[in-house]
Write a protein that holds these residues in place. Sequence first.
Motif, PDB file in Angstrom:
ATOM      1  N   ASN A  18      41.165  32.065  21.862  1.00 59.64           N
ATOM      2  CA  ASN A  18      42.354  32.506  22.330  1.00 59.64           C
ATOM      3  C   ASN A  18      42.996  31.996  23.307  1.00 59.64           C
ATOM      4  OD1 ASN A  18      42.667  35.083  20.600  1.00 59.64           O
ATOM      5  ND2 ASN A  18      40.577  35.074  21.178  1.00 59.64           N
ATOM      6  N   LEU A  19      42.341  31.198  24.259  1.00 57.47           N
ATOM      7  CA  LEU A  19      43.026  30.374  25.095  1.00 57.47           C
ATOM      8  C   LEU A  19      43.932  29.268  24.538  1.00 57.47           C
ATOM      9  CD1 LEU A  19      43.440  29.393  27.815  1.00 57.47           C
ATOM     10  CD2 LEU A  19      41.675  27.928  28.018  1.00 57.47           C
ATOM     11  N   GLY A  20      43.434  28.666  23.270  1.00 54.01           N
ATOM     12  CA  GLY A  20      44.220  27.730  22.532  1.00 54.01           C
ATOM     13  C   GLY A  20      45.374  28.193  21.857  1.00 54.01           C
ATOM     14  N   ILE A  21      45.313  29.556  21.635  1.00 53.98           N
ATOM     15  CA  ILE A  21      46.491  30.367  20.989  1.00 53.98           C
ATOM     16  C   ILE A  21      47.505  30.468  22.243  1.00 53.98           C
ATOM     17  CG2 ILE A  21      47.413  32.558  20.158  1.00 53.98           C
ATOM     18  CD1 ILE A  21      44.554  32.608  18.599  1.00 53.98           C
ATOM     19  N   LEU A  22      46.749  30.728  23.510  1.00 54.87           N
ATOM     20  CA  LEU A  22      47.920  31.147  24.744  1.00 54.87           C
ATOM     21  C   LEU A  22      48.616  29.861  24.920  1.00 54.87           C
ATOM     22  CD1 LEU A  22      48.193  33.566  26.399  1.00 54.87           C
ATOM     23  CD2 LEU A  22      46.712  32.890  28.011  1.00 54.87           C
ATOM     24  N   MET A  23      47.937  28.667  24.938  1.00 53.09           N
ATOM     25  CA  MET A  23      48.442  27.485  25.059  1.00 53.09           C
ATOM     26  C   MET A  23      49.673  27.187  24.143  1.00 53.09           C
ATOM     27  SD  MET A  23      45.411  25.156  26.047  1.00 53.09           S
ATOM     28  CE  MET A  23      46.109  23.628  25.907  1.00 53.09           C
ATOM     29  N   LEU A  33      48.519  37.357  25.482  1.00 52.37           N
ATOM     30  CA  LEU A  33      47.815  37.079  26.802  1.00 52.37           C
ATOM     31  C   LEU A  33      46.371  38.552  26.672  1.00 52.37           C
ATOM     32  CD1 LEU A  33      47.277  36.428  29.669  1.00 52.37           C
ATOM     33  CD2 LEU A  33      48.729  38.216  30.335  1.00 52.37           C
ATOM     34  N   MET A  34      47.045  39.543  26.217  1.00 57.53           N
ATOM     35  CA  MET A  34      45.802  40.496  26.105  1.00 57.53           C
ATOM     36  C   MET A  34      44.742  40.485  25.028  1.00 57.53           C
ATOM     37  SD  MET A  34      46.368  42.610  28.669  1.00 57.53           S
ATOM     38  CE  MET A  34      44.894  43.522  28.377  1.00 57.53           C
ATOM     39  N   VAL A  35      45.229  39.643  24.148  1.00 55.29           N
ATOM     40  CA  VAL A  35      44.221  39.177  23.163  1.00 55.29           C
ATOM     41  C   VAL A  35      43.237  38.369  23.668  1.00 55.29           C
ATOM     42  CG1 VAL A  35      43.772  37.860  21.007  1.00 55.29           C
ATOM     43  CG2 VAL A  35      45.475  39.632  20.882  1.00 55.29           C
ATOM     44  N   PHE A  36      43.594  37.382  24.584  1.00 52.36           N
ATOM     45  CA  PHE A  36      42.681  36.193  25.221  1.00 52.36           C
ATOM     46  C   PHE A  36      41.846  37.077  26.132  1.00 52.36           C
ATOM     47  CE2 PHE A  36      42.440  34.027  29.318  1.00 52.36           C
ATOM     48  CZ  PHE A  36      41.374  33.042  28.777  1.00 52.36           C
ATOM     49  N   CYS A  79      51.096  47.814  33.717  1.00 46.03           N
ATOM     50  CA  CYS A  79      50.761  48.882  33.245  1.00 46.03           C
ATOM     51  C   CYS A  79      49.385  48.720  32.208  1.00 46.03           C
ATOM     52  CB  CYS A  79      51.683  49.773  32.347  1.00 46.03           C
ATOM     53  SG  CYS A  79      52.999  50.300  33.464  1.00 46.03           S
ATOM     54  N   ILE A  80      49.431  47.726  31.404  1.00 46.60           N
ATOM     55  CA  ILE A  80      48.389  47.577  30.440  1.00 46.60           C
ATOM     56  C   ILE A  80      47.084  46.955  31.073  1.00 46.60           C
ATOM     57  CG2 ILE A  80      48.626  45.258  29.792  1.00 46.60           C
ATOM     58  CD1 ILE A  80      49.230  47.852  27.224  1.00 46.60           C
ATOM     59  N   PHE A  81      47.292  46.414  31.742  1.00 43.46           N
ATOM     60  CA  PHE A  81      45.882  45.962  32.633  1.00 43.46           C
ATOM     61  C   PHE A  81      45.033  47.111  33.119  1.00 43.46           C
ATOM     62  CE2 PHE A  81      47.477  41.522  34.460  1.00 43.46           C
ATOM     63  CZ  PHE A  81      47.440  41.158  33.135  1.00 43.46           C
ATOM     64  N   PHE A  82      45.582  48.424  33.413  1.00 45.46           N
ATOM     65  CA  PHE A  82      44.723  49.538  33.514  1.00 45.46           C
ATOM     66  C   PHE A  82      43.935  49.817  32.450  1.00 45.46           C
ATOM     67  CE2 PHE A  82      47.951  50.063  36.781  1.00 45.46           C
ATOM     68  CZ  PHE A  82      47.301  50.467  38.075  1.00 45.46           C
ATOM     69  N   GLY A  83      44.202  49.279  31.414  1.00 43.39           N
ATOM     70  CA  GLY A  83      43.215  49.610  30.043  1.00 43.39           C
ATOM     71  C   GLY A  83      42.052  48.926  30.015  1.00 43.39           C
ATOM     72  N   ILE A  84      42.034  47.864  30.780  1.00 44.28           N
ATOM     73  CA  ILE A  84      40.526  46.791  30.435  1.00 44.28           C
ATOM     74  C   ILE A  84      39.374  47.345  30.476  1.00 44.28           C
ATOM     75  CG2 ILE A  84      39.516  44.964  31.394  1.00 44.28           C
ATOM     76  CD1 ILE A  84      42.129  43.789  32.006  1.00 44.28           C
ATOM     77  N   PRO A  85      39.101  48.422  31.382  1.00 43.36           N
ATOM     78  CA  PRO A  85      37.941  49.319  31.586  1.00 43.36           C
ATOM     79  C   PRO A  85      37.678  49.990  29.919  1.00 43.36           C
ATOM     80  CG  PRO A  85      38.908  49.413  33.481  1.00 43.36           C
ATOM     81  CD  PRO A  85      39.842  48.921  32.703  1.00 43.36           C
ATOM     82  N   ALA A  86      38.614  50.565  29.615  1.00 40.61           N
ATOM     83  CA  ALA A  86      38.686  51.421  28.299  1.00 40.61           C
ATOM     84  C   ALA A  86      38.227  50.306  27.100  1.00 40.61           C
ATOM     85  CB  ALA A  86      39.872  51.924  27.961  1.00 40.61           C
ATOM     86  N   THR A  87      38.870  49.383  27.288  1.00 45.26           N
ATOM     87  CA  THR A  87      38.568  48.041  26.235  1.00 45.26           C
ATOM     88  C   THR A  87      36.995  47.994  26.207  1.00 45.26           C
ATOM     89  OG1 THR A  87      40.668  47.199  26.166  1.00 45.26           O
ATOM     90  CG2 THR A  87      39.124  45.995  25.513  1.00 45.26           C
ATOM     91  N   PHE A  88      36.470  47.697  27.565  1.00 41.72           N
ATOM     92  CA  PHE A  88      34.987  47.290  27.439  1.00 41.72           C
ATOM     93  C   PHE A  88      34.096  48.603  26.890  1.00 41.72           C
ATOM     94  CE2 PHE A  88      31.450  48.635  30.265  1.00 41.72           C
ATOM     95  CZ  PHE A  88      30.461  48.018  29.553  1.00 41.72           C
ATOM     96  N   GLN A 139      43.319  49.278  14.933  1.00 43.98           N
ATOM     97  CA  GLN A 139      43.166  48.765  16.510  1.00 43.98           C
ATOM     98  C   GLN A 139      44.483  47.788  16.718  1.00 43.98           C
ATOM     99  OE1 GLN A 139      39.821  46.504  17.939  1.00 43.98           O
ATOM    100  NE2 GLN A 139      40.058  47.339  19.962  1.00 43.98           N
ATOM    101  N   GLN A 140      44.830  47.164  15.670  1.00 45.36           N
ATOM    102  CA  GLN A 140      46.093  46.503  15.777  1.00 45.36           C
ATOM    103  C   GLN A 140      47.404  47.254  15.868  1.00 45.36           C
ATOM    104  OE1 GLN A 140      46.417  43.007  15.657  1.00 45.36           O
ATOM    105  NE2 GLN A 140      44.506  43.010  16.269  1.00 45.36           N
ATOM    106  N   MET A 141      47.271  48.604  15.300  1.00 46.18           N
ATOM    107  CA  MET A 141      48.244  49.291  15.819  1.00 46.18           C
ATOM    108  C   MET A 141      48.792  49.733  16.929  1.00 46.18           C
ATOM    109  SD  MET A 141      47.569  52.054  12.327  1.00 46.18           S
ATOM    110  CE  MET A 141      48.928  52.931  12.728  1.00 46.18           C
ATOM    111  N   TYR A 142      47.654  49.467  17.697  1.00 46.24           N
ATOM    112  CA  TYR A 142      48.349  49.809  19.441  1.00 46.24           C
ATOM    113  C   TYR A 142      49.282  48.683  19.761  1.00 46.24           C
ATOM    114  CZ  TYR A 142      43.781  52.313  20.722  1.00 46.24           C
ATOM    115  OH  TYR A 142      42.669  52.943  20.656  1.00 46.24           O
ATOM    116  N   ASN A 143      49.080  47.520  19.446  1.00 51.14           N
ATOM    117  CA  ASN A 143      50.282  46.661  19.879  1.00 51.14           C
ATOM    118  C   ASN A 143      51.233  46.777  18.879  1.00 51.14           C
ATOM    119  OD1 ASN A 143      51.407  43.867  20.435  1.00 51.14           O
ATOM    120  ND2 ASN A 143      50.533  44.613  22.477  1.00 51.14           N
ATOM    121  N   VAL A 144      51.067  46.701  17.600  1.00 52.82           N
ATOM    122  CA  VAL A 144      52.297  46.733  16.514  1.00 52.82           C
ATOM    123  C   VAL A 144      53.237  47.883  16.746  1.00 52.82           C
ATOM    124  CG1 VAL A 144      52.671  46.816  14.296  1.00 52.82           C
ATOM    125  CG2 VAL A 144      50.884  45.347  14.805  1.00 52.82           C
TER     126      VAL A 144
END
Length: 446
Positions: A251-256, A57-60, A137-146, A28-33
């Motif tokens: 992940n919010l802490g990481i985002l901060m 952001l997407m991790v959050f 573009c990447i936000f369109f993938g949120i339903p698939a992530t669910f 799964q990490q390979m998606y973004n890597v």
Amino acid sequence: MRGDLTEGDITKKLLLFALPLMAGNLLQQMYNVADTLIVGRFLGADALAAVGSSYTLMVFLTSILLGLCMGSSAFFSIQFGRKDMERLRTSFALSFLLIGAAALLLNLLSFAGLDWIIRALQVPREVVRLMREYLFCIFFGIPATFLYNYFANLLRAVGDSVTPLLFLGVAAVMNIALDLVFVIVFRWGVAGAAAATVLSQYASGLGILLYYLLRFPELRVARRHIRWDGGIVREIAGLSVLTCVQQSIMNLGILMVQGLVNSFGKVVMAAFAAAVKIDSFAYMPVQDFGNAFSTFIAQNYGAGKAERIRRGIKSAALSAFAFCAAISLAVCALARPLMGLFVDAGDTAIIEAGVGYLRIEGAFYFGIGLLFLLYGFYRAVKMPGMSVVLTVFSLGTRVALAYALSAVPALGVTGIWMSVPIGWALADAVGVLYYYRNRTSILAGG
């Protein structure tokens, strides 16, 4: 039905169940890597910084859905341990509808708040356009992530950790192939990298949904299961919402911290983007081991096997320590060549900054390994609130120290890196002490 973790050799069963989870999350990490490698090599430092910040952001955002799914999974595992299949099917139907609605709302809010998000992250002006293009573009993938995370957690709850791995394997290969085509051949830039990720996410999400419908008739929902049950909803909500809060706070802490990193400029921003991917690869297996441990605990908690839980805790702690020690040595020794995988050799400033991060974080991976075990344990015994407490200790310390130490001229950005293992250690101490003071009452609740 498969995957009963309430019988047999503890260490063997735990490791066999955990290994596919570890391999799956690495895939799964390979998606973004894959995006980061190809974008960094072919599109330059600005694009690398944009994609790297987008990853955080997407991790959050994903953590919100993942937390809800993981909380439901703990409830599913407890029912499976009790062999109460009717209650399992009803809880599955209710949680799918509730978490699906949450995923839709999150998707709409992400698009609506896109520009505000970019401003909040303090993105440098020259990176804003690229980051906006990638995120749109990447936000369109949120339903698939669910879809993927929901059905993967359902299957893992009943002991099938192999099927989610297979679908992720297909998606990861697809993502890399599409990255190469869209970015290098079609020259679609960061939008091409995002499109490759989204299409791959839908392949895994829709694929695992179809597999569930065809191959798991014993979990299939009938009309009688689609009914309101206040008791089930309260239990699922208690586990899911608090697990979601725990994941989101983490992940919010990481985002901060990402916003603070961005304030140090493009060099540090790009170094952090690359180093975080290496960091994620390094400790992701022990995070998945913590999730496997959680399923083991939940099934045995449901079955009322307190002594087996105690023996499982010892086995898991020893296994996590051995793994983390080996990974720490590898990352500290290979920090420079690992950075070289993501960054051109001529970008020496970026490489040096990334090496500094990796050698500080890498020396203390057992801290995060033990913390993942504690998160999984408290979720499995229906105490997700304790996981929230540990996350607040860990991330609160990290964020506060990151801002305080980075303001010291002699430390600068190194202060951000130092804050992380300190936060891990504090949370570990709290979680272990609480367990030893209350273990009898905790284990008696199953």
